[in-house]
Write a protein that holds these residues in place. Structure first.
Motif, PDB file in Angstrom:
ATOM      1  N   VAL A  71      -6.328 -19.302  11.460  1.00 61.33           N
ATOM      2  CA  VAL A  71      -5.995 -19.548  10.058  1.00 61.33           C
ATOM      3  C   VAL A  71      -7.184 -19.117   9.204  1.00 61.33           C
ATOM      4  CG1 VAL A  71      -5.199 -21.239   8.384  1.00 61.33           C
ATOM      5  CG2 VAL A  71      -4.607 -21.511  10.792  1.00 61.33           C
ATOM      6  N   GLY A 120     -10.157 -13.545   7.152  1.00 59.23           N
ATOM      7  CA  GLY A 120     -11.254 -12.881   6.456  1.00 59.23           C
ATOM      8  C   GLY A 120     -12.131 -12.155   7.461  1.00 59.23           C
ATOM      9  N   TYR A 121     -13.418 -12.059   7.156  1.00 54.10           N
ATOM     10  CA  TYR A 121     -14.345 -11.346   8.047  1.00 54.10           C
ATOM     11  C   TYR A 121     -14.338 -11.961   9.441  1.00 54.10           C
ATOM     12  CZ  TYR A 121     -16.064  -8.762   4.089  1.00 54.10           C
ATOM     13  OH  TYR A 121     -16.126  -7.927   3.018  1.00 54.10           O
ATOM     14  N   VAL A 122     -14.404 -13.269   9.490  1.00 58.95           N
ATOM     15  CA  VAL A 122     -14.476 -13.937  10.796  1.00 58.95           C
ATOM     16  C   VAL A 122     -13.109 -13.950  11.480  1.00 58.95           C
ATOM     17  CG1 VAL A 122     -14.912 -16.150  11.938  1.00 58.95           C
ATOM     18  CG2 VAL A 122     -16.466 -15.337  10.167  1.00 58.95           C
ATOM     19  N   ASP A 173      -2.860 -16.285   6.705  1.00 63.27           N
ATOM     20  CA  ASP A 173      -3.673 -16.359   5.482  1.00 63.27           C
ATOM     21  C   ASP A 173      -2.770 -16.711   4.306  1.00 63.27           C
ATOM     22  OD1 ASP A 173      -6.763 -15.153   4.956  1.00 63.27           O
ATOM     23  OD2 ASP A 173      -5.542 -15.459   3.149  1.00 63.27           O
ATOM     24  N   LYS A 175      -3.040  -9.610   1.062  1.00 61.41           N
ATOM     25  CA  LYS A 175      -3.804  -9.261   2.260  1.00 61.41           C
ATOM     26  C   LYS A 175      -2.890  -9.183   3.484  1.00 61.41           C
ATOM     27  CE  LYS A 175      -8.017 -11.058   2.949  1.00 61.41           C
ATOM     28  NZ  LYS A 175      -9.099 -11.973   3.376  1.00 61.41           N
ATOM     29  N   ALA A 194     -10.642 -20.459  10.355  1.00 61.27           N
ATOM     30  CA  ALA A 194     -11.727 -19.539   9.956  1.00 61.27           C
ATOM     31  C   ALA A 194     -11.668 -19.308   8.450  1.00 61.27           C
ATOM     32  CB  ALA A 194     -11.604 -18.225  10.725  1.00 61.27           C
ATOM     33  N   VAL A 195     -11.346 -20.384   7.723  1.00 63.99           N
ATOM     34  CA  VAL A 195     -11.295 -20.253   6.261  1.00 63.99           C
ATOM     35  C   VAL A 195     -12.706 -20.364   5.682  1.00 63.99           C
ATOM     36  CG1 VAL A 195      -8.915 -21.090   6.079  1.00 63.99           C
ATOM     37  CG2 VAL A 195     -10.798 -22.727   5.945  1.00 63.99           C
ATOM     38  N   THR A 224     -16.066 -21.367   3.512  1.00 64.41           N
ATOM     39  CA  THR A 224     -16.796 -22.601   3.158  1.00 64.41           C
ATOM     40  C   THR A 224     -17.862 -22.230   2.126  1.00 64.41           C
ATOM     41  OG1 THR A 224     -18.179 -22.196   5.115  1.00 64.41           O
ATOM     42  CG2 THR A 224     -16.441 -23.849   5.335  1.00 64.41           C
TER      43      THR A 224
END
Ligand SMILES: NC(=O)c1ccc[n+]([C@@H]2O[C@H](COP(=O)([O-])OP(=O)(O)OC[C@H]3O[C@@H](n4cnc5c(N)ncnc54)[C@H](O)[C@@H]3O)[C@@H](O)[C@H]2O)c1
Length: 114
Positions: A6, A9-11, A30, A35, A83-84, A86
């Motif tokens: 979830v 992004g980059y990660v 996402d 995206k 992996a949202v 922070t």
């Protein structure tokens, strides 16, 4: 094994693609509909050397999927990674609102050991 990541992004996108490359069935989730639409159409929103080829190959071979809706895959997955983002809060600490939102959503959807 089936997993969901979830936050794409980059990660999330890089680690999800690498898991798919290892043979795991991966659904990247996402909230950003643009995206996800781009990724479903094979357009990669970030640059990492070699990433585009890996995303396209794993997508073509049916191991890498993209969705805005965690509920569509939650029954099939064994593991959910969050992996949202922070981002820094006003006082410099990590703003955990996105992490907590995902945890709440996961808690509402989960129906089996995951
Ligand atoms: N980028 C790095 O090099 C790096 C390195 C180490 C650690 N981290 C950590 O990894 C985490 C992710 O970083 P990143 O750079 O990939 O962030 P990012 O901003 O590139 O990606 C986060 C994604 O999460 C999505 N998102 C937000 N809320 C969501 C929700 N409720 N459901 C689904 N998707 C949601 C956003 O739309 C975005 O696409 C952060 O905690 C960051 O601190 C990042």
């Amino acid at each position: 094994m089936n997993i969901a990541i979830v936050g794409t992004g980059y990660v999330g996108l890089v680690s999800g693609t690498c898991f798919a490359e290892m043979g795991v069935d991966v659904t990247c989730v996402d909230v950003n509909e643009d995206k996800i639409r781009q990724l479903q159409a094979g357009q990669i929103p970030i640059y990492e050397p070699g990433l585009e080829d890996m995303v396209l190959r794993n997508q073509r071979e049916g191991r890498l999927h993209f969705t805005c809706d965690l509920s569509t895959c939650i029954r099939q997955v064994d593991i959910v990674f969050s992996a949202v983002g922070t981002p820094p809060d006003e006082d410099g600490s990590a703003d955990l609102q996105y992490v907590l939102a995902v945890a709440r959503q996961f808690g509402q959807l989960i129906q089996k050991y995951t």
